[in-house]
Design a protein around this motif. Structure first.
Motif, short mmCIF file in Angstrom:
data_model
loop_
_atom_site.label_atom_id
_atom_site.label_comp_id
_atom_site.label_asym_id
_atom_site.label_seq_id
_atom_site.Cartn_x
_atom_site.Cartn_y
_atom_site.Cartn_z
N VAL A 1 0.86 -1.20 0.00
CA VAL A 1 0.00 0.00 0.00
C VAL A 1 0.89 1.24 0.00
O VAL A 1 0.81 2.09 0.89
CB VAL A 1 -0.97 0.01 1.20
N THR B 1 -3.54 2.68 -3.85
CA THR B 1 -3.62 1.43 -3.09
C THR B 1 -4.11 1.69 -1.67
O THR B 1 -4.79 0.85 -1.09
CB THR B 1 -2.26 0.71 -3.04
N GLN B 2 -3.80 2.86 -1.11
CA GLN B 2 -4.32 3.22 0.20
C GLN B 2 -5.84 3.38 0.15
O GLN B 2 -6.56 2.94 1.05
CB GLN B 2 -3.67 4.50 0.71
N LEU C 1 -7.28 -0.11 -0.10
CA LEU C 1 -7.25 -0.77 1.20
C LEU C 1 -8.36 -0.24 2.10
O LEU C 1 -9.04 -1.02 2.78
CB LEU C 1 -5.89 -0.54 1.86
N PRO D 1 -1.32 4.67 5.62
CA PRO D 1 -2.02 3.39 5.82
C PRO D 1 -1.84 2.90 7.24
O PRO D 1 -0.77 3.03 7.83
CB PRO D 1 -1.31 2.46 4.83
#
Length: 225
Positions: A60, A65-66, A69, A217
């Motif tokens: 992440v 991608t964060q 997630l 994250p």
């Protein structure tokens, strides 16, 4: 782990897999009470049968991608909430009503029901007849649990309709708060922290698939009751 708890965890993971696929994620077969989740071309995280979302920091390493997630975390949290209620929810008994509908919430003249299907749990709200023997004016929300809950609170007179924000309005508030934190160089540290807490509160009300940017994250855990 007893058999009943293990079965409940598997049902939770199966339901979560359905929701994640609907949101564009790829899920792998459940293994050892964990659901591996892929996003785009790489491994993103794993959802445990107890509701925790486990991930590696290197998976992440970007805003995208964060955001992905966070969407998994929100989906797992939401699914854990209604599946835990559904496990012990009684059948909705109403004249003329057919099918497996479970009472998730019942207050005043309104009832919120969940209907388990092969495509995931579906949600509907009704108003009780004056004798509470039947229901009428069903509002069907398919798989939108958050929208069904909002509708139930209004139909049950728990809160005025004008007191609720629509998801689009919450997303605008979230973006505005983020813009101020990023662009206002005069913000004190204390004020920035207040806005960060407000962003977190607003973000928690956003639907699971709503895009947002996270400062960093962090692991999140939710446990089914």
């Amino acid at each position: 782990m007893n058999d009943q708890s293990g079965t409940a965890q598997l049902r939770f993971l199966e339901e979560t897999a359905i929701r994640l696929r609907q949101n564009g994620f790829t899920v792998e077969p459940i293994e050892d009470h964990h659901l591996p989740v892929r996003w785009e071309k790489g491994h993103l995280c794993r959802v445990s049968g107890k509701g925790s979302v486990l991930y590696r920091q290197e998976n992440v390493d970007s805003v995208r991608t964060q955001d992905a997630l966070q969407s998994v975390i929100d989906t797992a949290k939401m699914t854990s909430e209604y599946m835990a209620i559904l496990e012990n929810a009684p059948r909705l008994k109403a004249s003329g009503l057919h099918g497996d509908y479970r009472v998730l919430a019942d207050f005043g003249s309104a009832v919120l029901a969940g209907h388990p299907t092969e495509c995931g749990v579906q949600f509907v709200t009704w108003e009780w007849d004056f004798d509470r023997e039947g229901v009428h004016h069903g509002h069907y929300f398919q798989d939108d649990y958050e929208a069904a809950k909002r509708d139930f609170t209004v139909r049950g007179n728990l809160v005025p309709k004008d007191a609720l924000f629509e998801p689009e309005q919450l997303a605008e508030i979230y973006r505005a708060l983020r813009f101020v934190r990023e662009q206002d160089e005069t913000l004190s540290f204390g004020r920035d922290q207040e806005l960060a807490e407000l962003m977190e509160q607003v973000g928690g009300l956003l639907p699971a698939d709503a895009p947002r940017q996270r400062d960093a994250p962090e692991q999140s855990g939710m446990t089914m009751k």
